[in-house]
Scaffold this motif. Structure first.
Motif, PDB file in Angstrom:
ATOM      1  N   GLU A 140       0.815  -1.218   0.000  1.00  0.00           N
ATOM      2  CA  GLU A 140       0.000   0.000   0.000  1.00  0.00           C
ATOM      3  C   GLU A 140       0.848   1.267   0.000  1.00  0.00           C
ATOM      4  O   GLU A 140       0.317   2.362  -0.195  1.00  0.00           O
ATOM      5  CB  GLU A 140      -0.951  -0.006   1.216  1.00  0.00           C
ATOM      6  CG  GLU A 140      -0.318   0.344   2.552  1.00  0.00           C
ATOM      7  CD  GLU A 140       0.375  -0.826   3.240  1.00  0.00           C
ATOM      8  OE1 GLU A 140       0.533  -0.791   4.463  1.00  0.00           O
ATOM      9  OE2 GLU A 140       0.782  -1.794   2.544  1.00  0.00           O
ATOM     10  N   LEU A 166      -8.055  -4.624  11.146  1.00  0.00           N
ATOM     11  CA  LEU A 166      -8.773  -3.672  10.292  1.00  0.00           C
ATOM     12  C   LEU A 166      -8.653  -4.050   8.815  1.00  0.00           C
ATOM     13  O   LEU A 166      -9.608  -3.890   8.050  1.00  0.00           O
ATOM     14  CB  LEU A 166      -8.235  -2.262  10.515  1.00  0.00           C
ATOM     15  CG  LEU A 166      -8.649  -1.572  11.813  1.00  0.00           C
ATOM     16  CD1 LEU A 166      -7.871  -0.278  11.998  1.00  0.00           C
ATOM     17  CD2 LEU A 166     -10.150  -1.292  11.820  1.00  0.00           C
ATOM     18  N   LEU A 167      -7.489  -4.541   8.408  1.00  0.00           N
ATOM     19  CA  LEU A 167      -7.306  -4.954   7.015  1.00  0.00           C
ATOM     20  C   LEU A 167      -8.245  -6.115   6.669  1.00  0.00           C
ATOM     21  O   LEU A 167      -8.874  -6.122   5.600  1.00  0.00           O
ATOM     22  CB  LEU A 167      -5.851  -5.357   6.780  1.00  0.00           C
ATOM     23  CG  LEU A 167      -5.476  -5.693   5.339  1.00  0.00           C
ATOM     24  CD1 LEU A 167      -5.657  -4.489   4.419  1.00  0.00           C
ATOM     25  CD2 LEU A 167      -4.032  -6.198   5.276  1.00  0.00           C
ATOM     26  N   GLN A 178     -11.043  -6.730   8.128  1.00  0.00           N
ATOM     27  CA  GLN A 178     -12.390  -6.161   8.102  1.00  0.00           C
ATOM     28  C   GLN A 178     -12.627  -5.397   6.804  1.00  0.00           C
ATOM     29  O   GLN A 178     -13.726  -5.469   6.228  1.00  0.00           O
ATOM     30  CB  GLN A 178     -12.579  -5.235   9.306  1.00  0.00           C
ATOM     31  CG  GLN A 178     -12.632  -5.957  10.637  1.00  0.00           C
ATOM     32  CD  GLN A 178     -12.636  -5.009  11.826  1.00  0.00           C
ATOM     33  OE1 GLN A 178     -12.234  -3.851  11.717  1.00  0.00           O
ATOM     34  NE2 GLN A 178     -13.065  -5.499  12.975  1.00  0.00           N
ATOM     35  N   ARG A 179     -11.615  -4.682   6.350  1.00  0.00           N
ATOM     36  CA  ARG A 179     -11.751  -3.904   5.108  1.00  0.00           C
ATOM     37  C   ARG A 179     -12.092  -4.826   3.935  1.00  0.00           C
ATOM     38  O   ARG A 179     -13.021  -4.557   3.169  1.00  0.00           O
ATOM     39  CB  ARG A 179     -10.439  -3.155   4.834  1.00  0.00           C
ATOM     40  CG  ARG A 179     -10.449  -2.298   3.560  1.00  0.00           C
ATOM     41  CD  ARG A 179      -9.670  -2.944   2.419  1.00  0.00           C
ATOM     42  NE  ARG A 179      -9.758  -2.159   1.199  1.00  0.00           N
ATOM     43  CZ  ARG A 179      -8.715  -1.638   0.592  1.00  0.00           C
ATOM     44  NH1 ARG A 179      -7.504  -1.804   1.082  1.00  0.00           N
ATOM     45  NH2 ARG A 179      -8.883  -0.963  -0.542  1.00  0.00           N
ATOM     46  N   TRP A 180     -11.333  -5.936   3.782  1.00  0.00           N
ATOM     47  CA  TRP A 180     -11.612  -6.834   2.661  1.00  0.00           C
ATOM     48  C   TRP A 180     -12.912  -7.598   2.883  1.00  0.00           C
ATOM     49  O   TRP A 180     -13.573  -7.989   1.915  1.00  0.00           O
ATOM     50  CB  TRP A 180     -10.440  -7.784   2.443  1.00  0.00           C
ATOM     51  CG  TRP A 180      -9.223  -7.092   1.923  1.00  0.00           C
ATOM     52  CD1 TRP A 180      -7.972  -7.073   2.474  1.00  0.00           C
ATOM     53  CD2 TRP A 180      -9.131  -6.288   0.736  1.00  0.00           C
ATOM     54  NE1 TRP A 180      -7.118  -6.318   1.717  1.00  0.00           N
ATOM     55  CE2 TRP A 180      -7.800  -5.823   0.640  1.00  0.00           C
ATOM     56  CE3 TRP A 180     -10.037  -5.904  -0.252  1.00  0.00           C
ATOM     57  CZ2 TRP A 180      -7.351  -5.005  -0.399  1.00  0.00           C
ATOM     58  CZ3 TRP A 180      -9.598  -5.091  -1.291  1.00  0.00           C
ATOM     59  CH2 TRP A 180      -8.276  -4.653  -1.356  1.00  0.00           C
ATOM     60  N   VAL A 230     -15.605  -6.154   4.206  1.00  0.00           N
ATOM     61  CA  VAL A 230     -16.598  -5.174   3.752  1.00  0.00           C
ATOM     62  C   VAL A 230     -16.661  -5.144   2.225  1.00  0.00           C
ATOM     63  O   VAL A 230     -17.744  -5.092   1.622  1.00  0.00           O
ATOM     64  CB  VAL A 230     -16.262  -3.776   4.313  1.00  0.00           C
ATOM     65  CG1 VAL A 230     -17.101  -2.700   3.639  1.00  0.00           C
ATOM     66  CG2 VAL A 230     -16.490  -3.745   5.818  1.00  0.00           C
ATOM     67  N   VAL A 231     -15.493  -5.192   1.583  1.00  0.00           N
ATOM     68  CA  VAL A 231     -15.439  -5.147   0.117  1.00  0.00           C
ATOM     69  C   VAL A 231     -16.203  -6.320  -0.500  1.00  0.00           C
ATOM     70  O   VAL A 231     -16.832  -6.183  -1.559  1.00  0.00           O
ATOM     71  CB  VAL A 231     -13.975  -5.144  -0.361  1.00  0.00           C
ATOM     72  CG1 VAL A 231     -13.874  -5.436  -1.859  1.00  0.00           C
ATOM     73  CG2 VAL A 231     -13.315  -3.801  -0.043  1.00  0.00           C
ATOM     74  N   GLU A 281      -9.213 -12.020   3.319  1.00  0.00           N
ATOM     75  CA  GLU A 281      -7.905 -11.603   2.815  1.00  0.00           C
ATOM     76  C   GLU A 281      -7.970 -11.578   1.295  1.00  0.00           C
ATOM     77  O   GLU A 281      -8.737 -12.332   0.673  1.00  0.00           O
ATOM     78  CB  GLU A 281      -6.796 -12.527   3.312  1.00  0.00           C
ATOM     79  CG  GLU A 281      -6.512 -12.332   4.787  1.00  0.00           C
ATOM     80  CD  GLU A 281      -5.361 -13.166   5.326  1.00  0.00           C
ATOM     81  OE1 GLU A 281      -4.648 -12.667   6.217  1.00  0.00           O
ATOM     82  OE2 GLU A 281      -5.195 -14.324   4.878  1.00  0.00           O
TER      83      GLU A 281
END
Length: 237
Positions: free
Chosen positions: A162, A213-214, A216-218, A220-221, A228
């Motif tokens: 990132e 959080l990472l 959780q982010r993926w 949500v996506v 992952e």
């Protein structure tokens, strides 16, 4: 299109540094081992510390490198890796050796382990060792007749992927996702906490909070709780 079967696979994870075998895919490997009958082996190509000095001096870092190797074992146990292969390419200096030397290591490991599924770094990371590892894996895993390896997946590496410039021509654009559980993420975090020289406090990307959080982010996506993300490099169905 044939769906990717993740049951009973022989999984080879080829990464540049100690902790890379966890950061982008540790929860997924835990899932594959614990619930899908997979056997996973991690290949760690570089020693992971000496670039913190101006010049490479392995003797100066000998005690810490020994600790690093102990930490690799603790991290592997947390995830469920059946075995590890540890090499000594110079940290953040993979561009100082012939790419063929790295390819030969990957080829030998692949020949010995006979994986059906291979994970490695994304080829557009900021870290030169990650990029060279990706190049070596793609070369070593050519789809020759009789090759048991059917799939290559590239993972992100928090604190590298990132941080690449947005204008870099190879962005990480995931198109394959593995859902994971709280237990899987906890195993990944436990593995990272085993690395005395690599773990960091929040808000660093390698902190426990950021790793959760990472996931959780993926999640949500993809409409899930936790996941992952990967780029499918090749799949032969």
């Amino acid at each position: 299109m044939t769906c990717l079967n993740i049951d009973n696979q022989k999984v080879l994870v080829v990464v540049a540094h100690p902790d890379d075998e966890l950061l982008g895919l540790g929860a997924s490997i835990h899932r594959l081992v614990q619930r899908h009958g997979c056997e996973a082996r991690a290949i760690i190509l570089g020693e992971g510390l000496t670039s913190r000095s101006t010049t490479r001096d392995s003797e100066r870092w000998a005690a810490d490198l020994a600790t690093h190797r102990t930490n690799i074992g603790r991290a592997a146990a947390a995830i469920g890796y059946a075995s590890t292969g540890i090499y000594d390419f110079a940290d953040n200096r993979f561009d100082s050796v012939n790419l063929l030397d790295i390819i030969k290591v990957v080829e030998q490991e692949k020949e010995s382990f006979q994986p059906t599924l291979v994970f490695t770094h994304h080829g557009g990371d900021t870290n030169i060792d990650h990029r060279r590892t990706f190049e070596a894996v793609v070369t070593a895993c050519r789809p020759l007749p009789g090759e048991p390896m059917r799939t290559i997946l590239a993972c992100e590496t928090p604190s590298s992927t990132e941080w690449q410039a947005a204008s870099y021509p190879q962005p990480f654009l995931p198109n394959f996702f593995l859902t994971v559980t709280e237990e899987d993420v906890a195993a990944k975090i436990a593995g990272m906490e085993a690395y005395e020289f690599e773990k960091r406090p929040y808000p660093h990307p390698r902190s426990p909070e950021a790793l959760r959080l990472l996931a959780q982010r993926w999640g949500v996506v993809t409409g899930q709780s936790l996941a992952e993300a990967f780029m499918l490099v090749r799949h032969i169905g």
